[in-house]
Design a protein around this motif. Structure first.
Motif, PDB file in Angstrom:
ATOM      1  N   GLN A   1       0.804  -1.222   0.000  1.00 34.96           N
ATOM      2  CA  GLN A   1       0.000   0.000   0.000  1.00 34.96           C
ATOM      3  C   GLN A   1       0.837   1.272   0.000  1.00 34.96           C
ATOM      4  O   GLN A   1       0.475   2.257  -0.637  1.00 34.96           O
ATOM      5  CB  GLN A   1      -0.920   0.016   1.231  1.00 34.96           C
ATOM      6  N   ARG A   2       1.983   1.278   0.695  1.00 33.59           N
ATOM      7  CA  ARG A   2       2.684   2.532   0.967  1.00 33.59           C
ATOM      8  C   ARG A   2       4.016   2.666   0.248  1.00 33.59           C
ATOM      9  O   ARG A   2       4.652   3.720   0.328  1.00 33.59           O
ATOM     10  CB  ARG A   2       2.895   2.673   2.479  1.00 33.59           C
ATOM     11  N   ILE A   3       4.454   1.644  -0.442  1.00 34.31           N
ATOM     12  CA  ILE A   3       5.706   1.705  -1.191  1.00 34.31           C
ATOM     13  C   ILE A   3       5.366   1.687  -2.669  1.00 34.31           C
ATOM     14  O   ILE A   3       4.482   0.930  -3.102  1.00 34.31           O
ATOM     15  CB  ILE A   3       6.616   0.522  -0.790  1.00 34.31           C
ATOM     16  N   PRO A   4       6.019   2.519  -3.491  1.00 32.72           N
ATOM     17  CA  PRO A   4       5.658   2.627  -4.908  1.00 32.72           C
ATOM     18  C   PRO A   4       6.066   1.396  -5.726  1.00 32.72           C
ATOM     19  O   PRO A   4       7.017   1.437  -6.513  1.00 32.72           O
ATOM     20  CB  PRO A   4       6.413   3.886  -5.359  1.00 32.72           C
ATOM     21  N   VAL A   5       5.313   0.335  -5.541  1.00 32.09           N
ATOM     22  CA  VAL A   5       5.601  -0.926  -6.231  1.00 32.09           C
ATOM     23  C   VAL A   5       5.137  -0.844  -7.688  1.00 32.09           C
ATOM     24  O   VAL A   5       4.021  -0.404  -7.968  1.00 32.09           O
ATOM     25  CB  VAL A   5       4.893  -2.096  -5.522  1.00 32.09           C
ATOM     26  N   THR A   6       6.005  -1.272  -8.597  1.00 31.22           N
ATOM     27  CA  THR A   6       5.644  -1.290 -10.015  1.00 31.22           C
ATOM     28  C   THR A   6       4.859  -2.547 -10.351  1.00 31.22           C
ATOM     29  O   THR A   6       3.869  -2.506 -11.084  1.00 31.22           O
ATOM     30  CB  THR A   6       6.906  -1.222 -10.893  1.00 31.22           C
TER      31      THR A   6
END
Length: 372
Positions: free
Chosen positions: A239-244
């Motif tokens: 939710q909080r980390i910009p995962v691609t």
């Protein structure tokens, strides 16, 4: 006849690149969804005596694809253009892709890939380490974040136990460097064998700090070795980390497949694309005769991939050397660069890099000239 044009003196580079692009128009590869012409891959061409130098540039790492291109087109290209030999160079210009969960990108990190499994003990960390090293061998600048707060194993697998990150400004820390990777792990911040006695929210905050307070170098790919399960830690990451995008790891047996299915559902609910499934421990490979014994069953990865209409990215056999290399801190991709396993991981790396690009939404392509 010397082919399309006679290589006497200097040719206009644009004209030469156009001729090369036309000759390569019919080339296809399983990792390409568009032609090399559509990708504008041919960037520079130069005659030097009777040698044609070709430089390609692509928005993903693709060294294994380049080898296939050379094997398929080298002879016909020499004949068509009148060259005695051709030298090739691939300059990765890896694209920055939009994070799937809408989080702002972290400066300097172009793509974040979560390596996940809701089931512990499937060898997810060994896959993450060797895949990261394979992406680096393919020409990428790669980082690895060990997100397993309660059982960090990356320092051991990369031979960096006992090292400590250094802070230059009192607020951020430099990652550990090992085998060409930039790495961080809670394991570097704890004494050996010290247990992590944190409740979920505290562990989640620590993990987010570990990512954002590390002075990562310029990276094409940051792989996150996710903690197992679908609890606070994986949920916070997603939710909080910009995962691609994410990759799901399983073993063939049904109990692992059932748990992994729940992990895929977690990403699905958060609108994070899953690139595909990797089946680890896909049979034991006899070191003497090469016979593959499916001691954990068979078909689990295929069933899981089929259920979610995902590609089965690879099947990694259970080999003693794979684990022995990790125990020594020299993973197989480093210790046995010419082995069948390393070739398998490098093909997997190209497949992951290209799928990531085709599934994502490019923000920018950053020129990164590196001789491989």
């Amino acid at each position: 006849m010397r082919g399309v044009d006679t290589p006497q003196g200097d040719r206009a580079e644009d004209s030469l690149c156009q001729q090369v692009t036309q000759q390569l128009a019919g080339f296809s590869h399983p990792t390409l969804q568009r032609s090399l012409a559509d990708l504008r891959a041919v960037k520079h061409c130069l005659w030097q005596q009777n040698t044609l130098q070709i430089t390609l540039q692509l928005p993903f790492v693709w060294q294994q694809g380049l080898l296939a291109l050379q094997q398929a087109e080298q002879g016909s290209l020499c004949r068509a253009l009148g060259a005695d030999r051709i030298t090739w160079q691939l300059q990765p210009a890896v694209a920055t892709l939009l994070p799937a969960n809408g989080q702002p990108v972290i400066p300097g990190i172009r793509n974040i890939l979560a390596i996940s499994s809701a089931k512990g003990g499937v060898g997810k960390s060994s896959i993450a380490v060797n895949l990261a090293l394979a992406l680096a061998a393919e020409g990428g600048r790669v980082g690895l974040l060990d997100a397993d707060i309660y059982g960090p194993s990356i320092p051991l697998m990369l031979g960096s136990v006992g090292q400590r990150p250094v802070s230059t400004n009192g607020r951020q820390m430099l990652p550990i460097q090992a085998h060409g990777l930039a790495i961080n792990s809670i394991g570097y911040l704890l004494d050996d064998h010290e247990a992590t006695l944190w409740r979920g929210p505290m562990a989640s905050r620590a993990l987010e700090q570990l990512l954002r307070e590390t002075l990562w170098p310029d990276l094409d790919y940051l792989l996150i070795d996710m903690p197992p399960g679908t609890g606070d830690l994986p949920l916070t990451l997603a939710q909080r980390i910009p995962v691609t995008a994410a990759i799901s790891v399983t073993t063939p047996q049904q109990v692992a497949v059932s748990d992994t299915l729940r992990g895929i559902q977690l990403f699905e609910k958060l609108s994070i694309p899953v690139l595909g499934v990797i089946e680890n421990m896909s049979g034991h490979c006899c070191p003497h005769c090469g016979y593959l014994d499916p001691i954990f069953g068979s078909g689990g990865g295929e069933r899981l991939a089929e259920h979610y209409h995902l590609p089965l990215l690879g099947q990694i056999p259970l080999q003693r050397s794979l684990q022995a290399d990790l125990d020594q801190g020299y993973p197989t991709v480093i210790s046995q660069p010419d082995s069948e396993l390393t070739t398998l991981f490098r093909r997997l790396a190209v497949q992951v890099a290209t799928l990531l690009y085709w599934r994502g939404q490019p923000i920018a392509t950053v020129m990164t000239v590196r001789n491989l």
